[in-house]
Structure formats: structure tokens, C-alpha cells
Design an enzyme around this catalytic site. Structure first.
Site, PDB file in Angstrom:
ATOM      1  N   ARG A  42     -60.988 -18.619 -28.784  1.00  0.00           N
ATOM      2  CA  ARG A  42     -60.028 -17.306 -27.894  1.00  0.00           C
ATOM      3  C   ARG A  42     -59.321 -16.352 -27.995  1.00  0.00           C
ATOM      4  O   ARG A  42     -59.865 -15.807 -29.092  1.00  0.00           O
ATOM      5  CB  ARG A  42     -58.694 -17.888 -28.033  1.00  0.00           C
ATOM      6  CG  ARG A  42     -57.657 -17.915 -27.584  1.00  0.00           C
ATOM      7  CD  ARG A  42     -56.417 -18.629 -27.895  1.00  0.00           C
ATOM      8  NE  ARG A  42     -55.531 -18.148 -26.936  1.00  0.00           N
ATOM      9  CZ  ARG A  42     -54.389 -17.890 -27.530  1.00  0.00           C
ATOM     10  NH1 ARG A  42     -54.769 -17.326 -29.029  1.00  0.00           N
ATOM     11  NH2 ARG A  42     -53.209 -17.507 -27.099  1.00  0.00           N
ATOM     12  N   ARG A  83     -40.284 -10.411 -22.067  1.00  0.00           N
ATOM     13  CA  ARG A  83     -39.548  -9.865 -23.243  1.00  0.00           C
ATOM     14  C   ARG A  83     -38.568  -8.543 -23.563  1.00  0.00           C
ATOM     15  O   ARG A  83     -38.365  -8.143 -22.319  1.00  0.00           O
ATOM     16  CB  ARG A  83     -41.038  -9.562 -24.262  1.00  0.00           C
ATOM     17  CG  ARG A  83     -41.411  -8.710 -23.375  1.00  0.00           C
ATOM     18  CD  ARG A  83     -43.262  -7.914 -23.544  1.00  0.00           C
ATOM     19  NE  ARG A  83     -43.461  -6.555 -24.217  1.00  0.00           N
ATOM     20  CZ  ARG A  83     -45.101  -6.561 -24.373  1.00  0.00           C
ATOM     21  NH1 ARG A  83     -45.614  -7.053 -24.894  1.00  0.00           N
ATOM     22  NH2 ARG A  83     -44.998  -5.160 -24.281  1.00  0.00           N
ATOM     23  N   LYS A 229     -51.696 -23.656 -19.061  1.00  0.00           N
ATOM     24  CA  LYS A 229     -50.861 -23.358 -19.943  1.00  0.00           C
ATOM     25  C   LYS A 229     -49.288 -24.226 -20.006  1.00  0.00           C
ATOM     26  O   LYS A 229     -48.882 -23.504 -18.920  1.00  0.00           O
ATOM     27  CB  LYS A 229     -50.150 -21.894 -20.679  1.00  0.00           C
ATOM     28  CG  LYS A 229     -51.695 -21.704 -21.490  1.00  0.00           C
ATOM     29  CD  LYS A 229     -51.709 -19.774 -21.939  1.00  0.00           C
ATOM     30  CE  LYS A 229     -50.780 -19.998 -23.329  1.00  0.00           C
ATOM     31  NZ  LYS A 229     -50.692 -18.561 -23.902  1.00  0.00           N
ATOM     32  N   THR A 287     -49.716 -24.340 -30.948  1.00  0.00           N
ATOM     33  CA  THR A 287     -49.420 -23.106 -31.376  1.00  0.00           C
ATOM     34  C   THR A 287     -48.358 -23.547 -32.455  1.00  0.00           C
ATOM     35  O   THR A 287     -47.466 -24.776 -32.782  1.00  0.00           O
ATOM     36  CB  THR A 287     -47.599 -23.123 -30.291  1.00  0.00           C
ATOM     37  OG1 THR A 287     -47.860 -22.488 -29.171  1.00  0.00           O
ATOM     38  CG2 THR A 287     -46.881 -22.240 -30.367  1.00  0.00           C
TER      39      THR A 287
END
Length: 495
Positions: A42, A83, A229, A287
């Protein structure tokens, strides 16, 4: 050859996705990573520019050719930057009860213990008083008190140390940021240029996000499969449409747990894996699976149980992120993941009657052949399944049914061999059906598996193919063949 490592030796069925980064940039480390069991590599588009990604892809392809193994490449789109910005000193300590302001207009480098900038400019339109905002994977909890033109005034409910660029979520979901940004659109073109096998869409909310990404990818002449995702609460609400629009579902448990709540995560993960399999799609569980191995050479017992449970739930693949990208033990992390997968697979129940899709009426002949193959595989002492395939679709359908019988995708297409690296229990093998004599095709295929120690004379093998050789979607033949002894001229067809 490719099947040596995954077929004859360990026979690990669950696949491993490993993230590339500074820790894996050395060719020697990359080669060891592949040898340790990485099936898909990835590349995170959040880090590095286009030239760096080109260099990484070239290293992967060169290493794969050198070791004689197909390795798939996945590009992970960054998605919207939801963020905070930076602090003057790199971090601050927040205390429960203190006021704290998120400001979309302030200097992104001037954050203090009282206020910090936010990269997501629509925040003021997406929140209201009493909403809970979660920073740094839920480690910091803020309650919204008031919203003005550019400022979200909050009270700290759960405090702690907060560093630069930490992620921001709204409990229960509701942030309206689109899944694809201008950077993502450029990265999709790059993924097409570099021939990526998979492209992951971050923060997908609906089928429309996946459809847009696919349209952009095909327009750039890219043929990668799309990974959705699942990390937003809205995605869970729209999950059936997202699964149908995607090729692969990634259970991205970091942001997802923050939005839906940690208590709901385990049940949700199991449900997503089950639902994805029932809709003939592929699942990845991701994760913090071996998070402690970023800095330690062995995992915690909780991490081992986490990986094992995902395997026993039926996930196609498990993923390593920072463990391999920036960790101190990238190769050991992959090796450990592989060992845990093999251990968990020993405790699964196989060779039993299954009700998987028994009530379905199939619309495609090749799908019906795949389902019939797996029913036989679970009720007859079969050593292997050989599928002569163009696109890999037959082996995908087969791999949706739990079985301990290895499935070998014999194909002339490198893209297909790369793609099936993600399918549980499927192993690629290069085989040019078009230029193989029809009278000896079985023997040629058997020869490949004999050389790898997979089959021997007297073993039963399931063999699927199509009368129209070299044409996608034409699988219409299933045979049960006894492998001839070494000195025999041909195999005996039992049915």
C-alpha cells in the site's frame, strides 16, 4: 514461482496488506517484506509527492520481478483534510473544563493552548452547540458551545496532550466534506499512469463517491479495482450501496470507531465482513492491528486476539499501516501477522455442509460453476482447485465460500495475478491458456503444481475452464480429475 511461498509452504489463506514508507524504502528490506508474506503493498498518497510514488512503484515492480513473485500495489487517496493545523511549540496540554477554540481563519502555524487553526473550512457549517468533537482518534473530546463566522468555541471534556495535524471527527458523523479533493483527482490519474491494482477512496459516504472515483480512473485509462474505506458514520448508513459500487471494502477502524463509538465497533466489523462476503466482494480489516510493533519486536496478546478474530470472521485481508511504513520492525511485523493468521485459520471449521447462497438463482453460468465447485470441494477429498481464468472473477466467487482447499488462478494476465493476491485462499500462477494445446492443458497445469509440491499422483483436483479459451466471463466447464502418476500420459476424468 509465486505459488511456492503462498501455496505449498504455509498455505496461509488470509492475505496481508503492508504499507510502504521510509522503513521499507531500501530494496533489501522490501524484498524481505515480500518474502515474509506481504501480498499487497500500500502506498499512502498522504505522504510524498508524485516522483516519490513513482520511485516506490518502480522498486516494487523491480523487486517482484527479481524474486519471481506477483505483488499487488494499492494507492490510498488522502481524502479531505479534516484535521487541526499546527501549534507554535508543536503540541499543547488541554485540561478538562478549559475553553478551546477551533478557528478556520487563523494562521495555520500559530496554534496555542487557547486556540488552533483548522484545515477544514466547512466546520462552522457542520457543527452546532452541544455537538461533541473528537481529536486524535478520540483521545481529546471537545463540546461545542458557540459557532461564529470562523470560530467554533468549545469546552474541553476530555483533555491531554494534543500535537500538530491531529484528525478531527464529529461524534455520530455529519461532517459534509466531499470524499474526493483536487489532490485525490490528480492522484487517481497518477495511479492510472503507474498501473496500480487497487485504489482506496478515503472517507467515502455513499455509492456516488465510489462511482465518481471509478469514472475518473477509467477516463485516465486506469483499470484498478476500487476500495471503499468505511470510516464515516454516513458510510455505515449507506453500506449496501457502497458495497455494490465497490470491489473491496476496508473496515478502517480508526475514524470509524471515533464516529460510531468504540463499543459498537466489534459488532460492526463482523457485520461488515459478513455483508461484504454475501455480496461477493472482498474485505480488508485495518488500523492498529499490531500497533505496538512500531516500537517493539513482538505484539501484545490483545493485538494477537484482534488479528485472529478478524481472520476467524472471514476477512480476506488484514492490513499493517505505521507498523511497516515507519516502524522499527517492518519485516517482523509482516512475519508475525502471517503466523497469527495461520494459527487462527487452524481453528476454523471446514469440510461441512454450508447454506451459502443455496436459495439463490444465479444469472451467470460462470458464477454457478464457481458455486458448484465449492460445494464439491467441501464434500469430496479434493487436494486443489485449478481455475483457468481471464479476469479472476471465477476465483473471486469461489473464495466467498469458506474452504480449506487452495484455489489456484491460472491466468496469462499479470493484472489478474496481482488482483487475486487480495482474495482469500486464492494463489496466482502464470499460465497462457491461449497458446497451450487443448489436449494437454490439464497435464500442463498439473505440472506446475507438481513442481511446487502441491499435488501428487492419485490426488483429486477440481478443474474449471471455458470452451471459448481466452475470453472473459466464459467459464462453463467443471471437471473432477485424478492426477495421473508421473509416467502416465493423461488424467482420468471422473465427471
Amino acid at each position: 514461482m509465486d505459488i511456492t511461498k503462498e501455496g505449498a509452504t504455509r498455505r496461509r489463506r488470509t492475505k496481508i496488506v503492508a504499507t510502504l514508507g521510509p522503513a521499507t524504502d531500501e530494496p533489501a528490506v522490501l524484498e524481505k517484506l515480500i518474502a515474509a508474506g506481504a501480498d499487497v503493498l500500500r502506498i499512502n498518497f498522504s505522504h510524498g509527492d508524485a516522483d516519490e510514488q513513482r520511485e516506490r512503484v518502480a522498486r516494487v515492480r523491480d523487486t517482484g520481478r527479481r524474486v519471481g513473485q506477483n505483488v499487488a500495489i494499492m494507492g490510498d487517496l488522502q481524502g479531505p483534510k479534516i484535521r487541526i493545523e499546527s501549534f507554535v511549540n508543536g503540541f499543547v496540554s488541554l485540561v478538562p473544563g478549559q475553553p478551546f477554540v477551533l478557528d478556520t481563519d487563523m494562521d495555520p502555524l500559530a496554534g496555542t493552548a487557547e486556540t488552533v487553526g483548522v484545515a477544514y473550512r466547512r466546520l462552522v457549517k457542520d457543527v452546532k452547540p452541544s455537538d461533541l468533537l473528537l481529536l486524535d482518534d478520540g483521545q481529546i473530546v471537545l463540546e461545542v458551545e458557540a459557532v461564529s463566522d470562523s470560530r467554533v468555541q468549545c469546552i474541553v471534556r476530555e483533555g491531554g496532550e494534543l500535537a500538530d495535524h491531529k484528525g478531527l471527527n464529529k461524534q455520530g458523523g455529519g461532517l459534509s466534506a466531499p470524499a474526493l479533493t483536487d489532490k485525490d483527482r490528480a492522484d487517481i490519474k497518477l495511479a492510472a499512469e503507474l498501473g496500480f491494482d487497487f485504489v482506496s477512496v478515503s472517507f467515502a459516504r455513499s455509492a456516488e463517491d465510489i462511482n465518481e472515483a471509478r469514472t475518473l480512473l477509467r477516463a485516465a485509462d486506469g483499470h484498478a479495482h476500487l476500495v471503499a474505506k468505511i470510516e464515516r458514520a454516513e458510510a455505515v448508513q449507506n453500506i449496501n450501496g457502497i458495497i455494490d459500487a465497490s470491489d473491496v471494502i476496508m473496515v478502517a477502524r480508526g475514524d470509524l470507531a471515533v464516529e460510531v463509538g468504540y463499543a459498537a465497533l466489534t459488532g460492526l466489523q463482523k457485520g461488515l465482513i459478513r455483508r461484504t462476503k454475501m455480496r461477493n466482494k472482498v474485505s480488508i480489516t485495518a488500523t492498529q492491528m499490531l500497533e505496538s510493533m512500531i516500537n517493539h519486536a513482538s505484539p501484545t496478546r490483545a493485538e494477537v486476539s484482534d488479528v485472529a478474530n478478524a481472520v476467524m470472521d472471514g476477512t480476506d485481508a488484514v492490513m499493517l499501516s505505521a507498523e511497516t511504513a515507519v516502524g522499527n520492525y517492518p519485516v517482523q511485523a509482516v512475519r508475525t501477522m502471517s503466523e497469527v493468521c495461520v494459527g487462527a485459520e487452524k481453528h476454523e471449521s471446514f469440510r461441512r455442509a454450508t447454506n451459502y447462497r443455496l436459495e439463490d438463482v444465479f444469472e451467470r453460468v460462470d458464477e454457478a460453476i464457481a458455486m458448484a465447485s465449492m460445494y464439491i470441494a467441501n464434500h469430496l477429498r479434493v487436494k486443489a482447485i485449478i481455475a483457468l481464468t481471464e479476469s479472476g472473477a471465477t476465483t473471486l466467487w469461489m473464495s466467498r465460500v469458506r474452504s480449506d482447499i487452495p484455489i489456484y488462478a491460472f491466468t496469462r494476465h499479470e493484472a489478474t495475478r496481482n488482483r487475486v493476491r487480495l482474495y482469500r485462499g486464492v494463489y496466482p500462477a502464470p499460465f497462457d491458456i491461449v497458446h497451450t494445446d487443448a489436449a494437454t492443458v490439464h497435464l500442463e497445469a498439473f505440472k506446475v503444481l507438481r513442481e511446487e509440491g502441491v499435488i501428487a499422483g492419485g490426488d483429486l483436483v477440481l478443474f474449471t475452464t471455458g470452451e471459448m479459451r481466452g475470453v472473459q466471463g466464459q467459464t462453463n466447464t467443471l471437471q473432477i480429475i485424478e492426477v495421473p502418476q508421473e509416467d502416465a500420459a493423461s488424467g482420468g476424468c471422473l465427471g
